[in-house]
Enzyme design. Structure first.
Site, PDB file in Angstrom:
ATOM      1  N   LYS A  40      -0.729   5.743  64.132  1.00 58.38           N
ATOM      2  CA  LYS A  40      -0.183   4.685  63.279  1.00 58.38           C
ATOM      3  C   LYS A  40       0.826   3.799  64.025  1.00 58.38           C
ATOM      4  CE  LYS A  40      -0.961   7.259  58.992  1.00 58.38           C
ATOM      5  NZ  LYS A  40      -0.416   7.585  57.650  1.00 58.38           N
ATOM      6  N   ASN A  77       4.328   8.272  59.403  1.00 59.28           N
ATOM      7  CA  ASN A  77       4.115   9.682  59.771  1.00 59.28           C
ATOM      8  C   ASN A  77       3.145   9.842  60.948  1.00 59.28           C
ATOM      9  OD1 ASN A  77       1.768   9.115  58.406  1.00 59.28           O
ATOM     10  ND2 ASN A  77       1.853  10.881  57.035  1.00 59.28           N
ATOM     11  N   GLU A 123     -15.211   7.710  56.986  1.00 57.58           N
ATOM     12  CA  GLU A 123     -14.133   7.039  57.734  1.00 57.58           C
ATOM     13  C   GLU A 123     -14.560   6.727  59.174  1.00 57.58           C
ATOM     14  OE1 GLU A 123     -10.547   9.358  57.300  1.00 57.58           O
ATOM     15  OE2 GLU A 123     -10.364   8.857  55.178  1.00 57.58           O
ATOM     16  N   TYR A 136      -7.911   2.258  52.713  1.00 55.57           N
ATOM     17  CA  TYR A 136      -7.091   3.089  51.824  1.00 55.57           C
ATOM     18  C   TYR A 136      -7.405   2.823  50.344  1.00 55.57           C
ATOM     19  CZ  TYR A 136      -4.079   4.983  55.531  1.00 55.57           C
ATOM     20  OH  TYR A 136      -3.574   5.666  56.619  1.00 55.57           O
ATOM     21  N   HIS A 171      -2.998   9.641  61.040  1.00 55.52           N
ATOM     22  CA  HIS A 171      -3.872   9.878  59.888  1.00 55.52           C
ATOM     23  C   HIS A 171      -5.022  10.756  60.355  1.00 55.52           C
ATOM     24  CE1 HIS A 171      -6.607   9.167  56.480  1.00 55.52           C
ATOM     25  NE2 HIS A 171      -7.537   9.082  57.407  1.00 55.52           N
TER      26      HIS A 171
HETATM   27  P1  CMP Z   1      -2.447   9.182  55.299  1.00 56.04           P
HETATM   28  O1  CMP Z   1      -3.041  10.485  55.690  1.00 56.04           O
HETATM   29  O2  CMP Z   1      -2.681   8.059  56.243  1.00 56.04           O
HETATM   30  O3  CMP Z   1      -2.999   8.743  53.847  1.00 56.04           O
HETATM   31  C1  CMP Z   1      -2.242   7.947  52.948  1.00 56.04           C
HETATM   32  C2  CMP Z   1      -0.859   7.699  53.435  1.00 56.04           C
HETATM   33  O4  CMP Z   1       0.055   7.203  52.497  1.00 56.04           O
HETATM   34  C3  CMP Z   1      -0.248   8.985  53.902  1.00 56.04           C
HETATM   35  O5  CMP Z   1      -0.863   9.385  55.123  1.00 56.04           O
HETATM   36  C4  CMP Z   1       1.230   8.623  53.988  1.00 56.04           C
HETATM   37  O6  CMP Z   1       1.620   8.196  55.278  1.00 56.04           O
HETATM   38  C5  CMP Z   1       1.347   7.418  53.045  1.00 56.04           C
HETATM   39  N1  CMP Z   1       2.309   7.659  52.000  1.00 56.04           N
HETATM   40  C6  CMP Z   1       3.402   6.896  51.787  1.00 56.04           C
HETATM   41  N2  CMP Z   1       4.095   7.354  50.733  1.00 56.04           N
HETATM   42  C7  CMP Z   1       3.440   8.439  50.265  1.00 56.04           C
HETATM   43  C8  CMP Z   1       3.671   9.364  49.195  1.00 56.04           C
HETATM   44  N3  CMP Z   1       4.721   9.246  48.382  1.00 56.04           N
HETATM   45  N4  CMP Z   1       2.778  10.362  49.015  1.00 56.04           N
HETATM   46  C9  CMP Z   1       1.691  10.497  49.830  1.00 56.04           C
HETATM   47  N5  CMP Z   1       1.426   9.641  50.857  1.00 56.04           N
HETATM   48  C10 CMP Z   1       2.300   8.627  51.069  1.00 56.04           C
END
Ligand code: CMP
Length: 139
Positions: free
Chosen positions: A10, A113, A127, A50, A116
């Site tokens: 990311k 974070n 995906e 998403y 993904h």
């Molecule tokens: P990802 O696995 O990329 O899929 C959706 C993303 O939403 C997740 O990782 C998080 O980085 C992001 N995200 C941001 N806020 C939240 C939240 N409150 N709960 C879950 N995912 C979140």
């Protein structure tokens, strides 16, 4: 079984020049990077990728974050790749991630974070196909 999963490094990871360190985690765990491309996602692409989160309160911020800088999209292959990658990544929220996981060691927040990874074999196929043509995946 040998599986394939979609991984994304990311914008927080590319911004801090962490792509090599994170890729090393995958390779040390026995996952092979069989396709990889650095891109800047458009809002349309991020929103489509998403789409399952469209109704969530964090959707707008998620799209804006994922388009805020370059990402590296990649296909990882290996034994039990979907679950193995999720194990290496750690919990979505770095505050809950186990020691030694990518998110524990590198992530800045639940949004930033660092990585993904597909959450199921079925979603992995969807995906992977979203970002890569068959001809771009070289196992
Ligand atoms: P990802 O696995 O990329 O899929 C959706 C993303 O939403 C997740 O990782 C998080 O980085 C992001 N995200 C941001 N806020 C939240 C939240 N409150 N709960 C879950 N995912 C979140």
């Amino acid at each position: 079984a040998i599986e394939r999963t979609l991984s994304i490094l990311k914008p927080d990871a590319t911004r801090r020049n962490l792509t090599g360190k994170i890729n090393a985690r995958f390779e040390e765990a026995g996952l092979r990077i069989i396709a990889q491309r650095r891109i800047l996602m458009s809002e349309a692409i991020a929103g489509q990728f998403y789409a399952v989160h469209r109704e969530r309160p964090f959707f707008k911020d998620l799209v804006s974050f994922m388009t805020s800088g370059p990402v590296v999209v990649q296909v990882l292959e290996g034994e039990n790749a979907v679950a193995k990658n999720r194990e290496i990544m750690g919990a979505t929220n770095p505050a809950n991630a186990a020691p030694g996981t990518i998110r524990k060691d590198f992530a800045e927040s639940i949004e930033a974070n660092s990585v993904h990874g597909s959450d199921s074999l079925e979603n992995a196929a969807i995906e992977v196909a979203f970002f890569f043509a068959t001809s771009e995946i070289v196992a």
